[in-house]
Design a protein around this motif. Structure first.
Motif, PDB file in Angstrom:
ATOM      1  N   GLN A  84       0.831  -1.212   0.000  1.00 34.52           N
ATOM      2  CA  GLN A  84       0.000   0.000   0.000  1.00 34.52           C
ATOM      3  C   GLN A  84       0.860   1.255   0.000  1.00 34.52           C
ATOM      4  OE1 GLN A  84      -2.555  -0.434   3.382  1.00 34.52           O
ATOM      5  NE2 GLN A  84      -4.007  -1.809   2.315  1.00 34.52           N
ATOM      6  N   GLU A  85       1.955   1.216   0.800  1.00 34.45           N
ATOM      7  CA  GLU A  85       2.848   2.382   0.872  1.00 34.45           C
ATOM      8  C   GLU A  85       3.507   2.644  -0.468  1.00 34.45           C
ATOM      9  OE1 GLU A  85       6.858   3.842   3.262  1.00 34.45           O
ATOM     10  OE2 GLU A  85       5.871   1.934   3.786  1.00 34.45           O
ATOM     11  N   TYR A  86       4.039   1.588  -1.082  1.00 30.59           N
ATOM     12  CA  TYR A  86       4.747   1.772  -2.362  1.00 30.59           C
ATOM     13  C   TYR A  86       3.771   2.159  -3.494  1.00 30.59           C
ATOM     14  CZ  TYR A  86       8.645  -0.460   0.070  1.00 30.59           C
ATOM     15  OH  TYR A  86       9.633  -0.774   0.950  1.00 30.59           O
ATOM     16  N   ARG A  87       2.551   1.636  -3.452  1.00 28.65           N
ATOM     17  CA  ARG A  87       1.579   1.984  -4.510  1.00 28.65           C
ATOM     18  C   ARG A  87       1.213   3.461  -4.455  1.00 28.65           C
ATOM     19  NH1 ARG A  87      -4.285   1.962  -4.817  1.00 28.65           N
ATOM     20  NH2 ARG A  87      -4.914   1.777  -7.021  1.00 28.65           N
ATOM     21  N   GLU A  88       1.080   3.983  -3.218  1.00 32.49           N
ATOM     22  CA  GLU A  88       0.786   5.413  -3.098  1.00 32.49           C
ATOM     23  C   GLU A  88       1.942   6.256  -3.606  1.00 32.49           C
ATOM     24  OE1 GLU A  88      -0.172   6.049   0.923  1.00 32.49           O
ATOM     25  OE2 GLU A  88      -2.112   5.013   0.855  1.00 32.49           O
ATOM     26  N   LEU A  89       3.157   5.763  -3.418  1.00 30.44           N
ATOM     27  CA  LEU A  89       4.320   6.523  -3.883  1.00 30.44           C
ATOM     28  C   LEU A  89       4.376   6.574  -5.414  1.00 30.44           C
ATOM     29  CD1 LEU A  89       7.115   5.333  -1.386  1.00 30.44           C
ATOM     30  CD2 LEU A  89       6.020   7.585  -1.503  1.00 30.44           C
ATOM     31  N   ARG A 120       1.809   5.766  -7.482  1.00 34.02           N
ATOM     32  CA  ARG A 120       0.505   6.115  -8.037  1.00 34.02           C
ATOM     33  C   ARG A 120       0.149   5.233  -9.250  1.00 34.02           C
ATOM     34  NH1 ARG A 120       0.517  12.761  -7.928  1.00 34.02           N
ATOM     35  NH2 ARG A 120       0.804  12.968  -5.659  1.00 34.02           N
ATOM     36  N   SER A 121       0.300   3.977  -9.086  1.00 32.40           N
ATOM     37  CA  SER A 121      -0.026   3.040 -10.165  1.00 32.40           C
ATOM     38  C   SER A 121      -1.456   2.549  -9.983  1.00 32.40           C
ATOM     39  CB  SER A 121       0.934   1.857 -10.165  1.00 32.40           C
ATOM     40  OG  SER A 121       0.803   1.127  -8.958  1.00 32.40           O
ATOM     41  N   ASP A 122      -2.052   2.146 -11.087  1.00 33.37           N
ATOM     42  CA  ASP A 122      -3.403   1.595 -11.031  1.00 33.37           C
ATOM     43  C   ASP A 122      -3.388   0.147 -10.540  1.00 33.37           C
ATOM     44  OD1 ASP A 122      -4.627   3.942 -12.067  1.00 33.37           O
ATOM     45  OD2 ASP A 122      -3.989   3.366 -14.083  1.00 33.37           O
ATOM     46  N   LEU A 165      -3.379  -4.938  -5.367  1.00 29.68           N
ATOM     47  CA  LEU A 165      -4.036  -3.665  -5.060  1.00 29.68           C
ATOM     48  C   LEU A 165      -4.469  -2.983  -6.371  1.00 29.68           C
ATOM     49  CD1 LEU A 165      -1.572  -2.311  -2.348  1.00 29.68           C
ATOM     50  CD2 LEU A 165      -3.680  -3.605  -2.008  1.00 29.68           C
ATOM     51  N   GLY A 166      -5.679  -2.495  -6.350  1.00 32.71           N
ATOM     52  CA  GLY A 166      -6.192  -1.766  -7.514  1.00 32.71           C
ATOM     53  C   GLY A 166      -7.083  -2.609  -8.402  1.00 32.71           C
TER      54      GLY A 166
END
Length: 814
Positions: free
Chosen positions: A322-327, A329-331, A346-347
């Motif tokens: 979750q932390e890395y996805r927010e960084l 901003r990938s779908d 995620l996504g």
């Protein structure tokens, strides 16, 4: 064309009329009166100059209808029967323009109703097929023996139809074998310059090229009337047509050239912009994909992620993912363990995004880029291995997948960059677009084509270009860049509209200038013509031609010569008028001497008888009556001379013209007499404002002449007529009425016809010769016209044309 001539005869099976073109039987009576006018059409590019020939054909006397034997139905009950319309005529050019002789395929119908061919006269071109339909309640057998087309259709029942094709020009007379009274004409032309008159006798032949032509009027095979007409024959028309055509060509062609060139440039600029937009989409996509690959590599190399994946527990990997996805901003952010099982997704749902082939490739140490179609777009994924460095081959702990979706939002972003609409497609279907969903089906037709294509979306027209986003030779998403041709050409339409308005104004100015130039050139002739018309209308030969400031020396010489000619004619006219007055005085003296001498001789003889001594009272009364009668006769002669000499003073009031005609007939023809008069009053004829007493006087004089002529024919043993005298009254637009008095008397010789309205002219043994002269004075004073038509031995028709209302109030005329 030459007209074929043939004569009619009684037949058991009809004889034929043959010829190479429409013709007619030799006629003894001039049954047609042909009037025409020429209208020149505006110059056009495709047709430099064309004209319309229009006019009216008047049938002076309708041909008698053929006698028909009664049908079976008529023997038991009344049966309706149509009468053929024999007043319809065909007007055509005797010699058609060059290039007009061509065959035209077409169809026409000649119906059979109530034992009558409808229409009675049918005009067609060579190559036309005519359907002979039977709308009757009995059998028919249509045939023709005419040389241009012989045929016999045989018997066929009601409701059926048979067809005949006409391949040769000429007149085809059509009959029915069963009903001998049925006949009709088919005129076959090898050109299109002909017309059939309407119910009012009017016709119009359009698109006639300039030239001189002979117009032929054909009616019922009985008569032929010709006129010669020239199109664009005046100098003014030729100058105007040539100047206007030159001006139009010099304006329209450059404007057309400029707009065409500008439209091509706009189209080329639109295609260049479309290619640039597609290149921008490719670059933006490549940059996003490259960034995603770098991010995936960096995240896969982070120790925390490696340690968490090595635990093979989803709870441990979930917070880091979750932390890395927010960084980044990938779908999509997905992690799989070394066995290929998805630990975190995620996504997107794991089952929807997991690409086993990409995971296996990553577990084998290879990076891959894949795509997957989604309901809301195209998901593009980058999968990299998560490895642990060690001696020898690296240890692969799992796989990391990052992805972004090519959806409507991304298409909208690319739209701002490319200044055009953008759509993304995969597997042959548009998945995302900056346009409404209704455009997806039309955009799908562009896929797989590398060139610019036109697409119609609603009321607007677009151009589209598709570019694959995957490397060459690999399957992948496709980007479609769309730009509106309608919007881009909007300014061109505005510009073109402005040019058209300017061109129209320029053409109007050019035509006006051309007309002014033509008028300038022909103004002297117009001035001379106008003066001649005024002289014709007024009889004033003292008028002089006044030339304007545009006239040249040649025009002045012509005007001076014409003025000298009119001066000579005026002098000769004065001398002729003097001779005419002397001649009229001699005729008046002769008439008065003759007309007065007879009553005076009778009075003198009566007085001598009265002077005798022995005379009875009965004889005295008879002699007094004779004297009284002759005195009244002398008074009538004096009144006729005074009526002709004194000015005509009119007192206008609304008048019932029908009642006036009946009164005039009653005053002239006694009831129960030997002559029969038929009144034909138009039911739609309303009140007419005129001088009733004066008009009645004119009618009485005319009907009295008709009575005397009819009685004279009866005395000579002429054939009886169902109506010895016919008096007709009808409305004649615009705002006029027509009165006609027609008799079937002895007629007037052609040499005397032009003198019937002259004073003191008569062909009768008795009479002053002032009856028709007085009638003409009255009609002229009312602003009307009177004319006479006659055939010796057949009868005379007097026609009075009057305005329905006077132009001013009460008037007088000399």
């Amino acid at each position: 064309m030459t007209a074929a001539m043939c004569r009619s005869r009684r037949w058991s099976r009809p004889s034929s009329c043959s010829g190479s073109s429409p013709g007619m039987r030799a006629a003894r009576l001039p049954l047609l009166a042909l009037t025409l006018a020429v209208g020149t059409a505006a110059p056009r590019l495709a047709q430099a100059a064309a004209a319309s020939i229009r006019g009216r054909v008047e049938v002076m006397r309708e041909p008698p209808a053929a006698a028909a034997r009664p049908t079976i139905g008529e023997l038991s009950m009344p049966s309706p029967r149509d009468l053929p319309n024999r007043r319809r005529s065909v007007v055509y050019l005797e010699a058609a323009p060059q290039g007009a002789f061509e065959e035209h395929e077409g169809r026409a119908v000649m119906d059979q109703r109530h034992e009558t061919f409808v229409p009675y006269v049918l005009a067609i071109t060579v190559g036309t097929t005519v359907d002979f339909t039977n709308s009757d309640s009995t059998y028919h057998n249509v045939f023709s023996l005419s040389r241009p087309r012989r045929f016999d259709l045989g018997r066929y029942a009601a409701g059926q139809s048979k067809a005949v094709r006409f391949d040769r020009p000429g007149v085809v007379r059509v009959f029915c074998e069963i009903h001998s009274h049925m006949s009709a004409f088919i005129l076959v032309f090898n050109h299109r310059f002909y017309a059939t008159t309407d119910a009012d006798g009017r016709y119009r032949i359009d698109n006639v090229p300039p030239g001189a032509y002979t117009i032929v009027a054909w009616n019922d095979g009985e008569a032929r009337e010709t006129r010669t007409v020239k199109l664009l024959s005046t100098l003014q028309n030729r100058i105007f047509a040539a100047s206007a055509l030159l001006a139009v060509l010099s304006i329209v062609f450059p404007i057309r050239l400029v707009t065409s060139r500008l439209e091509r440039e706009v189209e080329a600029e639109l295609e260049r912009g479309l290619a640039e937009g597609a290149s921008l989409v490719e670059q933006q996509h490549a940059a996003r994909l490259q960034t995603l690959v770098l991010m995936a590599r960096l995240i896969a190399d982070l120790p925390k992620l490696k340690a968490a994946v090595d635990t093979n527990e989803s709870k441990t990997v979930q917070p880091l993912a979750q932390e890395y996805r927010e960084l980044v901003r990938s779908d999509l952010f997905a992690v799989a363990n070394r066995s290929g099982e998805v630990l975190v997704a995620l996504g997107r749902p794991a089952g929807a995004i997991a690409d086993l082939s990409a995971v296996r490739a990553a577990l084998a140490g290879r990076e891959s880029t894949t795509f997957r179609s989604q309901p809301d777009g195209v998901l593009e994924m980058v999968t990299v291995p998560i490895g642990m460095e060690r001696e020898g081959p690296p240890e692969v702990l799992g796989a990391l997948s990052l992805g972004f979706v090519l959806d409507d939002g991304l298409a909208a972003q690319f739209k701002r960059v490319t200044a055009g609409e953008v759509a993304f497609a995969a597997d042959g279907t548009v998945r995302a677009s900056s346009l409404p969903r209704a455009a997806d089906a039309a955009l799908a037709g562009v896929l797989g084509r590398g060139d610019v294509r036109s697409v119609r979306l609603g009321e607007n027209e677009y151009v589209a270009l598709s570019r694959p986003l995957a490397p060459e030779g690999e399957r992948g998403p496709v980007a479609i860049v769309v730009r509106s041709r309608t919007e881009r050409l909007l300014f061109l339409r505005t510009f073109r509209t402005a040019l058209i308005v300017a061109a129209f104004a320029a053409v109007v100015v050019a035509i006006a200038t051309s007309y002014a130039l033509a008028r300038t050139v022909t103004r002297p002739l117009t001035a001379i013509t106008a003066t001649m018309r005024e002289m014709t209308a007024t009889g004033d030969l003292a008028r002089k031609i006044r030339l304007g400031r545009w006239d040249d020396e040649d025009a002045r010489v012509l005007a001076t010569t014409f003025d000298a000619l009119t001066d000579s004619i005026a002098r000769f006219q004065r001398e002729a008028a003097l001779r005419e007055r002397l001649s009229a005085l001699g005729r008046l003296s002769t008439v008065i001497a003759h007309e007065i001498r007879n009553p005076l001789m009778i009075i003198k003889a009566s007085l001598r008888t009265l002077a005798r001594e022995k005379i009875s009272s009965e004889e005295v009364r008879e002699l007094a009556a004779d004297i009284d009668h002759e005195v009244a006769r002398l008074n009538l002669i004096v009144e006729d001379v005074l009526d002709f000499a004194r000015p005509v003073r009119l007192e206008y009031a609304p008048v019932d013209l029908g009642a006036l005609c009946r009164d005039a007939v009653a005053a002239t023809l006694p009831r129960g007499g030997a002559l029969h008069c038929r009144l034909a009053i138009d039911p739609g004829l309303g009140p007419v404002t005129t001088d009733a007493e004066r008009l009645r006087t004119a009618l009485v004089n005319i009907i009295a002449n008709a009575r005397d002529a009819t009685l004279a024919r009866g005395a000579r043993g002429g054939e009886p007529s169902p109506a010895d005298i016919e008096v007709r009254a009808r409305a004649a637009p615009p705002g006029r009425v027509v009165l006609e008095v027609e008799d079937h008397g002895v007629g007037i010789d052609l040499a005397d016809l032009s003198h019937v309205f002259d004073p003191y002219f008569t062909t009768k043994r008795t009479g002053s010769g002032l009856g028709l002269a007085i009638a003409k004075n009255i009609v002229d004073a009312m602003g009307g016209a009177i004319s006479a038509q006659s055939r010796l031995g057949e009868g005379t028709r007097i026609r009075i044309d009057l305005p329905a209302a006077p132009a001013a109030g009460p008037a007088s005329a000399a």
